[in-house]
Design a protein around this motif. Structure first.
Motif, PDB file in Angstrom:
ATOM      1  N   THR A  77      24.931   2.841  15.272  1.00  0.00           N
ATOM      2  CA  THR A  77      25.782   2.135  14.790  1.00  0.00           C
ATOM      3  C   THR A  77      25.542   2.792  13.814  1.00  0.00           C
ATOM      4  OG1 THR A  77      27.051   0.525  16.401  1.00  0.00           O
ATOM      5  CG2 THR A  77      28.265   1.252  14.156  1.00  0.00           C
ATOM      6  N   ASP A 126      30.830   4.336   9.549  1.00  0.00           N
ATOM      7  CA  ASP A 126      32.069   5.926   9.913  1.00  0.00           C
ATOM      8  C   ASP A 126      32.249   7.075   8.598  1.00  0.00           C
ATOM      9  OD1 ASP A 126      34.324   6.600  10.445  1.00  0.00           O
ATOM     10  OD2 ASP A 126      36.199   4.504  11.150  1.00  0.00           O
ATOM     11  N   ASN A 186      30.918   7.285  16.166  1.00  0.00           N
ATOM     12  CA  ASN A 186      30.387   6.772  16.560  1.00  0.00           C
ATOM     13  C   ASN A 186      30.995   7.149  18.479  1.00  0.00           C
ATOM     14  OD1 ASN A 186      28.261   4.933  15.359  1.00  0.00           O
ATOM     15  ND2 ASN A 186      30.348   4.886  14.368  1.00  0.00           N
ATOM     16  N   GLN A 187      30.961   8.263  18.746  1.00  0.00           N
ATOM     17  CA  GLN A 187      31.495   9.312  19.555  1.00  0.00           C
ATOM     18  C   GLN A 187      29.765   8.788  20.496  1.00  0.00           C
ATOM     19  OE1 GLN A 187      34.222   9.549  21.793  1.00  0.00           O
ATOM     20  NE2 GLN A 187      32.391  10.359  23.416  1.00  0.00           N
ATOM     21  N   PRO A 188      29.816   8.492  21.925  1.00  0.00           N
ATOM     22  CA  PRO A 188      28.428   8.361  22.307  1.00  0.00           C
ATOM     23  C   PRO A 188      28.415   9.894  23.047  1.00  0.00           C
ATOM     24  CG  PRO A 188      29.892   6.424  23.278  1.00  0.00           C
ATOM     25  CD  PRO A 188      30.874   7.435  22.495  1.00  0.00           C
ATOM     26  N   GLY A 191      22.193   8.659  22.628  1.00  0.00           N
ATOM     27  CA  GLY A 191      22.565   8.173  21.907  1.00  0.00           C
ATOM     28  C   GLY A 191      24.022   8.912  20.776  1.00  0.00           C
ATOM     29  N   PRO A 192      25.031   7.784  20.076  1.00  0.00           N
ATOM     30  CA  PRO A 192      26.027   8.279  19.469  1.00  0.00           C
ATOM     31  C   PRO A 192      26.137   9.218  19.003  1.00  0.00           C
ATOM     32  CG  PRO A 192      25.689   6.078  18.429  1.00  0.00           C
ATOM     33  CD  PRO A 192      24.748   6.545  19.313  1.00  0.00           C
ATOM     34  N   GLN A 206      27.438  10.401  14.560  1.00  0.00           N
ATOM     35  CA  GLN A 206      27.748   9.899  13.875  1.00  0.00           C
ATOM     36  C   GLN A 206      29.529   9.840  13.662  1.00  0.00           C
ATOM     37  OE1 GLN A 206      26.182  10.376   9.827  1.00  0.00           O
ATOM     38  NE2 GLN A 206      27.145   8.410   9.334  1.00  0.00           N
TER      39      GLN A 206
END
Length: 306
Positions: free
Chosen positions: A2, A5, A24-26, A37-38, A40
């Motif tokens: 994570t 933000d 943090n959008q997959p 991964g996501p 940022q």
């Protein structure tokens, strides 16, 4: 992983922004491999003006990564720091112009360009039926298949640079070569103009049907794959070198080199990005040992290891 933000800071800097910012959008769901991964921050601009304003006000130290339809992409398991930009509905227009031309937004899938050209009786673009992905990626990598390449019908393209300036590039400005263009790396292409020639819709559709049948017979198009994994070396075929090195069907974790077309990596269901990229690197090593040829990745790989 994570990431911190960044969206409150960016929203405060750009109160008039019309596109979507998501922290943090997959990204796995946005790629054909379904791994990784996501982001940022994932930004989906409303249109070209929105994109230009965002880039003009984005702090220079924040990296920017652009993704398209995710067909030719491995997102690593640790995710992508900074801002990932994905063009959407505001970049999906197709306009038929006089002189057998099509002006197309870069979020348009290649197959939709082929279909629009066929419906308009414009020949010379049917080869896009055989290319997964979108127009933006096709411009960046001079995508091609079945005897055609993007460098052939492209007249010009328009895009936005990292400073938020809108710029136009002629075909000659791209410096096209095999699966490569020399367009500036910071340009986010927004639209392109293609030149076709007069054609009969029925004949163009028949050509597209032949391309579809050939793909279904020779490529694992119903699998979780990223298309051709490695570029063909000069005077050779990547799949032949892979086959000769004994890599057809080779596996690592949930990743496999396709048994149908061994230049295709596939996710058999439980692969990680590390499995897929690691298998690709193992294939490159075996091919180099067996033939002396160093295969070059065609699939783009972004982000941090898990």
């Amino acid at each position: 992983m994570t990431f911190p933000d960044l969206t409150p800071e960016l929203s405060a800097r750009m109160p008039d922004l019309r596109g979507r910012l998501i922290a943090n959008q997959p990204l796995a769901e946005l790629t054909w491999f379904r791994v990784g991964g996501p982001a940022q921050v994932l930004f989906t601009p409303a249109d070209e003006d929105d994109l230009a304003a965002f880039l003009a006000h984005l702090p220079a130290q924040i990296p920017v990564t652009v993704i398209g339809l995710g067909s030719n992409l491995i997102v690593r398991d640790g995710g992508v720091p900074g801002v990932v930009i994905r063009l959407g509905r505001g970049f999906s227009e197709i306009v038929v112009e006089e002189g057998h031309r099509l002006r197309v937004g870069t979020a348009v899938p290649d197959v939709k360009l082929a279909r629009a050209a066929a419906e308009a009786g414009i020949a010379g673009l049917a080869f896009y039926r055989g290319i997964p992905g979108g127009i933006g990626g096709a411009l960046r990598m001079n995508a091609g298949a079945h005897g055609g390449e993007t460098c052939n019908p492209l007249v010009e393209a328009r895009g936005v640079d990292r400073a938020g300036q809108v710029r136009t590039f002629s075909n000659a400005d791209f410096g096209f070569s095999y699966r490569h263009s020399q367009a500036p790396a910071d340009i986010i292409f927004t639209r392109a103009l293609f030149q076709g020639r007069p054609g009969e819709t029925a004949a163009i559709v028949a050509e597209m049907d032949r391309i579809t049948a050939a793909r279904e017979a020779t490529q694992p198009i119903r699998e979780k794959t990223g298309g051709s994994t490695f570029k063909n070396p000069p005077d050779g075929k990547a799949w032949q070198l892979i086959d000769a090195a004994g890599c057809r069907g080779l596996t690592r974790g949930g990743a496999q080199m396709s048994t149908l077309h061994c230049n295709f990596l596939i996710n058999t269901g439980g692969a990680t990005a590390a499995d897929i990229e690691g298998l690709g690197e193992e294939v490159r090593r075996r091919v180099k040992d067996q033939s002396g040829v160093e295969l070059e990745w065609e699939i783009r790989r972004i982000g941090l290891p898990g």
